[in-house]
Design an enzyme around this catalytic site. Structure first.
Site, PDB file in Angstrom:
ATOM      1  N   GLY A  12     -34.952  93.512  90.502  1.00  0.00           N
ATOM      2  CA  GLY A  12     -35.305  92.882  89.232  1.00  0.00           C
ATOM      3  C   GLY A  12     -36.728  92.350  89.242  1.00  0.00           C
ATOM      4  N   LYS A  16     -40.603  95.288  84.126  1.00  0.00           N
ATOM      5  CA  LYS A  16     -39.998  96.181  83.127  1.00  0.00           C
ATOM      6  C   LYS A  16     -40.458  95.825  81.718  1.00  0.00           C
ATOM      7  CE  LYS A  16     -35.914  94.892  84.550  1.00  0.00           C
ATOM      8  NZ  LYS A  16     -36.293  94.071  85.708  1.00  0.00           N
ATOM      9  N   ASN A  38     -29.540  86.505  81.514  1.00  0.00           N
ATOM     10  CA  ASN A  38     -29.989  86.343  82.903  1.00  0.00           C
ATOM     11  C   ASN A  38     -31.339  87.030  83.082  1.00  0.00           C
ATOM     12  OD1 ASN A  38     -28.654  88.803  82.465  1.00  0.00           O
ATOM     13  ND2 ASN A  38     -27.743  88.921  84.493  1.00  0.00           N
ATOM     14  N   ALA A  39     -31.642  87.997  82.224  1.00  0.00           N
ATOM     15  CA  ALA A  39     -32.906  88.714  82.284  1.00  0.00           C
ATOM     16  C   ALA A  39     -34.037  87.843  81.756  1.00  0.00           C
ATOM     17  CB  ALA A  39     -32.815  89.995  81.448  1.00  0.00           C
ATOM     18  N   GLY A  40     -35.224  88.079  82.275  1.00  0.00           N
ATOM     19  CA  GLY A  40     -36.433  87.446  81.753  1.00  0.00           C
ATOM     20  C   GLY A  40     -37.534  88.476  81.808  1.00  0.00           C
ATOM     21  N   HIS A  41     -37.913  89.014  80.667  1.00  0.00           N
ATOM     22  CA  HIS A  41     -38.901  90.098  80.610  1.00  0.00           C
ATOM     23  C   HIS A  41     -40.183  89.572  79.962  1.00  0.00           C
ATOM     24  CE1 HIS A  41     -35.395  93.253  80.726  1.00  0.00           C
ATOM     25  NE2 HIS A  41     -35.462  92.494  81.791  1.00  0.00           N
ATOM     26  N   ARG A 143      -9.786  92.353  79.993  1.00  0.00           N
ATOM     27  CA  ARG A 143      -9.332  92.617  78.628  1.00  0.00           C
ATOM     28  C   ARG A 143      -8.896  91.350  77.890  1.00  0.00           C
ATOM     29  NH1 ARG A 143      -5.484  97.057  80.928  1.00  0.00           N
ATOM     30  NH2 ARG A 143      -5.550  95.452  82.529  1.00  0.00           N
ATOM     31  N   GLN A 224     -32.380  93.552  85.012  1.00  0.00           N
ATOM     32  CA  GLN A 224     -32.108  93.426  86.444  1.00  0.00           C
ATOM     33  C   GLN A 224     -32.689  94.644  87.189  1.00  0.00           C
ATOM     34  OE1 GLN A 224     -29.104  92.568  84.239  1.00  0.00           O
ATOM     35  NE2 GLN A 224     -30.311  90.722  84.230  1.00  0.00           N
ATOM     36  N   ALA A 299     -38.728  84.212  85.621  1.00  0.00           N
ATOM     37  CA  ALA A 299     -39.025  84.078  84.193  1.00  0.00           C
ATOM     38  C   ALA A 299     -37.871  83.415  83.438  1.00  0.00           C
ATOM     39  CB  ALA A 299     -39.313  85.457  83.585  1.00  0.00           C
ATOM     40  N   ASP A 333     -52.564  94.861  91.820  1.00  0.00           N
ATOM     41  CA  ASP A 333     -53.653  93.885  91.943  1.00  0.00           C
ATOM     42  C   ASP A 333     -53.298  92.714  92.855  1.00  0.00           C
ATOM     43  OD1 ASP A 333     -51.839  93.495  89.593  1.00  0.00           O
ATOM     44  OD2 ASP A 333     -52.836  91.545  89.529  1.00  0.00           O
TER      45      ASP A 333
HETATM   46  P1  GDP Z   1     -39.147  92.064  84.403  1.00  0.00           P
HETATM   47  O1  GDP Z   1     -37.964  91.174  84.512  1.00  0.00           O
HETATM   48  O2  GDP Z   1     -38.991  93.328  85.184  1.00  0.00           O
HETATM   49  O3  GDP Z   1     -39.565  92.331  82.985  1.00  0.00           O
HETATM   50  O4  GDP Z   1     -40.360  91.283  85.092  1.00  0.00           O
HETATM   51  P2  GDP Z   1     -40.731  89.724  84.878  1.00  0.00           P
HETATM   52  O5  GDP Z   1     -41.394  89.564  83.566  1.00  0.00           O
HETATM   53  O6  GDP Z   1     -39.578  88.860  85.194  1.00  0.00           O
HETATM   54  O7  GDP Z   1     -41.736  89.521  86.082  1.00  0.00           O
HETATM   55  C1  GDP Z   1     -42.912  90.256  86.194  1.00  0.00           C
HETATM   56  C2  GDP Z   1     -44.081  89.267  86.193  1.00  0.00           C
HETATM   57  O8  GDP Z   1     -45.263  89.918  86.619  1.00  0.00           O
HETATM   58  C3  GDP Z   1     -44.400  88.713  84.830  1.00  0.00           C
HETATM   59  O9  GDP Z   1     -44.941  87.410  84.979  1.00  0.00           O
HETATM   60  C4  GDP Z   1     -45.471  89.671  84.317  1.00  0.00           C
HETATM   61  O10 GDP Z   1     -46.322  89.058  83.349  1.00  0.00           O
HETATM   62  C5  GDP Z   1     -46.216  89.957  85.581  1.00  0.00           C
HETATM   63  N1  GDP Z   1     -46.813  91.293  85.688  1.00  0.00           N
HETATM   64  C6  GDP Z   1     -46.324  92.493  85.258  1.00  0.00           C
HETATM   65  N2  GDP Z   1     -47.111  93.497  85.677  1.00  0.00           N
HETATM   66  C7  GDP Z   1     -48.104  92.932  86.382  1.00  0.00           C
HETATM   67  C8  GDP Z   1     -49.236  93.446  87.114  1.00  0.00           C
HETATM   68  O11 GDP Z   1     -49.448  94.646  87.210  1.00  0.00           O
HETATM   69  N3  GDP Z   1     -50.027  92.536  87.755  1.00  0.00           N
HETATM   70  C9  GDP Z   1     -49.811  91.205  87.697  1.00  0.00           C
HETATM   71  N4  GDP Z   1     -50.626  90.408  88.365  1.00  0.00           N
HETATM   72  N5  GDP Z   1     -48.759  90.682  87.019  1.00  0.00           N
HETATM   73  C10 GDP Z   1     -47.926  91.535  86.391  1.00  0.00           C
HETATM   74  P1  IMO Z   2     -34.674  90.807  85.078  1.00  0.00           P
HETATM   75  O1  IMO Z   2     -34.113  91.627  83.955  1.00  0.00           O
HETATM   76  C1  IMO Z   2     -34.115  89.096  89.038  1.00  0.00           C
HETATM   77  C2  IMO Z   2     -30.050  87.846  90.078  1.00  0.00           C
HETATM   78  C3  IMO Z   2     -29.790  86.365  90.265  1.00  0.00           C
HETATM   79  C4  IMO Z   2     -28.720  86.429  91.338  1.00  0.00           C
HETATM   80  C5  IMO Z   2     -27.905  87.654  90.912  1.00  0.00           C
HETATM   81  C6  IMO Z   2     -26.670  87.334  90.103  1.00  0.00           C
HETATM   82  O2  IMO Z   2     -35.608  89.733  84.638  1.00  0.00           O
HETATM   83  O3  IMO Z   2     -35.228  91.688  86.132  1.00  0.00           O
HETATM   84  P2  IMO Z   2     -26.304  86.577  87.581  1.00  0.00           P
HETATM   85  O4  IMO Z   2     -26.785  85.377  86.832  1.00  0.00           O
HETATM   86  O5  IMO Z   2     -26.750  87.871  87.007  1.00  0.00           O
HETATM   87  O6  IMO Z   2     -24.838  86.548  87.824  1.00  0.00           O
HETATM   88  O7  IMO Z   2     -26.998  86.461  89.040  1.00  0.00           O
HETATM   89  O8  IMO Z   2     -28.778  88.446  90.151  1.00  0.00           O
HETATM   90  N1  IMO Z   2     -30.646  88.208  88.785  1.00  0.00           N
HETATM   91  C7  IMO Z   2     -31.925  88.586  88.623  1.00  0.00           C
HETATM   92  N2  IMO Z   2     -32.944  88.638  89.515  1.00  0.00           N
HETATM   93  N3  IMO Z   2     -34.303  89.505  87.771  1.00  0.00           N
HETATM   94  C8  IMO Z   2     -33.291  89.481  86.883  1.00  0.00           C
HETATM   95  O9  IMO Z   2     -33.392  90.018  85.644  1.00  0.00           O
HETATM   96  C9  IMO Z   2     -32.043  88.972  87.281  1.00  0.00           C
HETATM   97  N4  IMO Z   2     -30.861  88.786  86.674  1.00  0.00           N
HETATM   98  C10 IMO Z   2     -30.020  88.340  87.599  1.00  0.00           C
HETATM   99  O10 IMO Z   2     -30.941  85.684  90.716  1.00  0.00           O
HETATM  100  O11 IMO Z   2     -29.307  86.715  92.586  1.00  0.00           O
HETATM  101 MG    MG Z   3     -37.517  89.184  85.005  1.00  0.00          MG
END
Ligand code: GDP
Ligand code: IMO
Ligand code: MG
Length: 428
Positions: A12, A16, A38-41, A143, A224, A299, A333
């Site tokens: 994760g 993404k 649970n996701a943070g994008h 269910r 994730q 995130a 980077d």
């Molecule tokens: P996701 O859950 O896969 O969408 O990723 P997150 O947003 O949780 O975590 C990725 C983090 O890296 C975020 O803070 C983005 O702003 C940052 N990020 C993404 N691509 C890059 C990159 O190429 N370089 C840097 N320095 N930061 C990046």
């Molecule tokens: P994104 O979409 C990173 C991890 C949690 C924990 C495990 C189970 O931002 O990539 P849950 O709350 O899903 O039952 O937790 O999964 N986890 C993630 N780690 N990125 C995520 O989402 C995650 N979503 C869940 O930290 O280890």
């Molecule tokens: Mg994330």
């Protein structure tokens, strides 16, 4: 235009959200298929930063249709908060979002049970996000869950909530010795949320299949990552859904014959939040350095992310179980500061070197990574716009990763901003 599934190839947070935002320019419809808030994008556009939890990251582009598919578990409070926050930043969420009426709903008792179970497990905890994800999927698969279509009908909702609470309160009181949750404290507020969500609810499989019949293309947004997959991840330290590419079909109602490409997103190194084995994890000194450089804090929960070297054995596993046919490497980077860089190419266990990812986490935990070492490039890649302009050592590193993975790297990200992306070959 082809239909593309984008998946996380590690644990994760691979970036993404950023890539979905970039690729949305070439898609008509963007669909989430599993997981929940649970996701943070994260998406950065100029000075603006957006963190999406439930709504597809494609929402930031005007004129695109976003779908929350049936495979997603929806916390109505979190959803409405996200919609309001987007509106406050000038992003309108109205006729551009559709939520499957088959989505299962997360209720306060799911969040409570998630937290109570984690606390009770102590050292054996999973380190969940505490958002109620696991308990909501448990109800779905046993269910006894409540779906959006149920929530939208006062009478059905009343009856199903009574049945759910009768069971959950027994668990809350008898197993955890905590105070029960009353029907009243959930019913009216959730009827209120239902009234606001009603206009978004739809049979989203129909919308997606109609789009396909009109030759529109779909970008599926995984949440994730592969190693958090309930089947293919480091079980039990996983999430409760299928973030792997197959989940895109079951989680949206689009058949596998419509999927043309699968893109895997991986950081140039590895991170993980929560508990569980992590063979290539850095020592704390190096972890602290990379964490600061890469802003490696969750995130969703703000927790510091664990950091380690790129693991090519893990990537090979991800490529296999997802059918990944192109790779995006992010956060190159962040490695600008490292004089030496390692890549894991095998696992040593009881004198044998394994090239396949062990699904037995006891074996994984006891394995010693076998590394190849590279010289770093020690110069900034952040401003670079073309692959050819990357430092020679960075190109050497990427070429070796490509060789180990056996799949083409088609995108490279050198910064969080939309514009900081090198496109080597079109994904579409
Ligand atoms: P996701 O859950 O896969 O969408 O990723 P997150 O947003 O949780 O975590 C990725 C983090 O890296 C975020 O803070 C983005 O702003 C940052 N990020 C993404 N691509 C890059 C990159 O190429 N370089 C840097 N320095 N930061 C990046
Ligand atoms: P994104 O979409 C990173 C991890 C949690 C924990 C495990 C189970 O931002 O990539 P849950 O709350 O899903 O039952 O937790 O999964 N986890 C993630 N780690 N990125 C995520 O989402 C995650 N979503 C869940 O930290 O280890
Ligand atoms: Mg994330």
């Amino acid at each position: 235009m082809p239909n593309v599934v984008l998946v996380g190839a590690q644990w994760g947070d691979e970036g993404k959200g950023k890539l979905i935002d970039v690729l949305t320019a070439q898609a008509d419809v963007i669909a989430r298929f599993q997981g929940g808030n649970n996701a943070g994008h994260t998406v950065k556009i100029g000075g603006d930063k957006f963190i999406l939890h439930l709504i597809p990251s494609g929402i930031l582009h005007k004129g695109k249709v976003c779908i929350i598919g049936n495979g997603v578990v929806v916390d109505p409070q979190a959803l409405l908060k996200e919609i309001d926050e987007l509106a406050a930043k000038g992003v309108s969420v109205d006729r551009n979002l559709f939520i499957s009426e088959a989505c299962h709903i997360i209720f306060p008792y799911h969040r409570k049970l998630d937290l109570l179970k984690e606390a009770k497990m102590g050292a054996l905890r999973i380190g969940t996000t505490g958002r109620g994800i696991g308990p909501a999927y448990m109800d779905k698969f046993s269910r006894s869950g409540i779906r959006l279509v149920d929530l939208l009908d006062r009478n059905v909702f009343k009856r199903k909530l009574e049945a759910a609470l009768a069971e959950k309160n027994q668990i809350i009181e008898k197993i955890y010795g905590e105070k029960p949750i009353s029907h009243a404290e959930i019913f009216e507020p959730y009827c209120g949320y239902a009234d606001r969500i009603r206009k978004f609810s739809a049979n989203t499989s129909v919308i997606l299949n109609e789009a396909l019949s009109q030759n529109k293309n779909i970008l599926f947004e995984g949440a994730q990552g592969t190693l958090l997959d309930i089947d293919f991840g480091t079980y039990p330290f996983v999430t409760s859904s299928n973030p792997t590419a197959g989940g895109a079909c079951t989680g949206t109602g689009v058949g596998p014959t419509h999927i043309d490409r699968v893109i895997g997103v991986a950081k140039a190194y590895t991170t993980r939040v929560g508990e569980g084995p992590f063979p290539t994890e850095f020592d704390e000194k190096l972890a602290a350095r990379v964490r600061e450089e890469g802003g490696e804090y969750g995130a969703t929960t703000g927790r510091p992310r664990r950091c380690g070297w790129f693991d090519a054995v893990m990537l090979k596993h991800s490529i296999d179980v997802n059918g990944i046919d192109s790779i995006a490497i992010t956060k190159l980077d962040v490695m600008d500061i490292l004089p030496k860089i390692k890549v894991c190419t095998g696992y040593k266990h009881n004198g044998t070197v394994y090239k396949t990812f062990p699904l037995n986490i006891d074996v994984l935990s006891a394995s010693e990574p076998v590394y190849e070492e590279f010289d770093g490039w020690l110069s900034s890649t952040k401003e670079i716009k073309r692959y050819d302009d990357l430092p020679a050592n960075a190109k050497r590193y990427l070429a070796r990763l490509e060789g180990l993975m056996g799949v083409k790297i088609k995108m490279i990200s050198v910064g969080a901003d939309r514009g900081e992306t090198l496109s080597l070959e079109s994904i579409f």
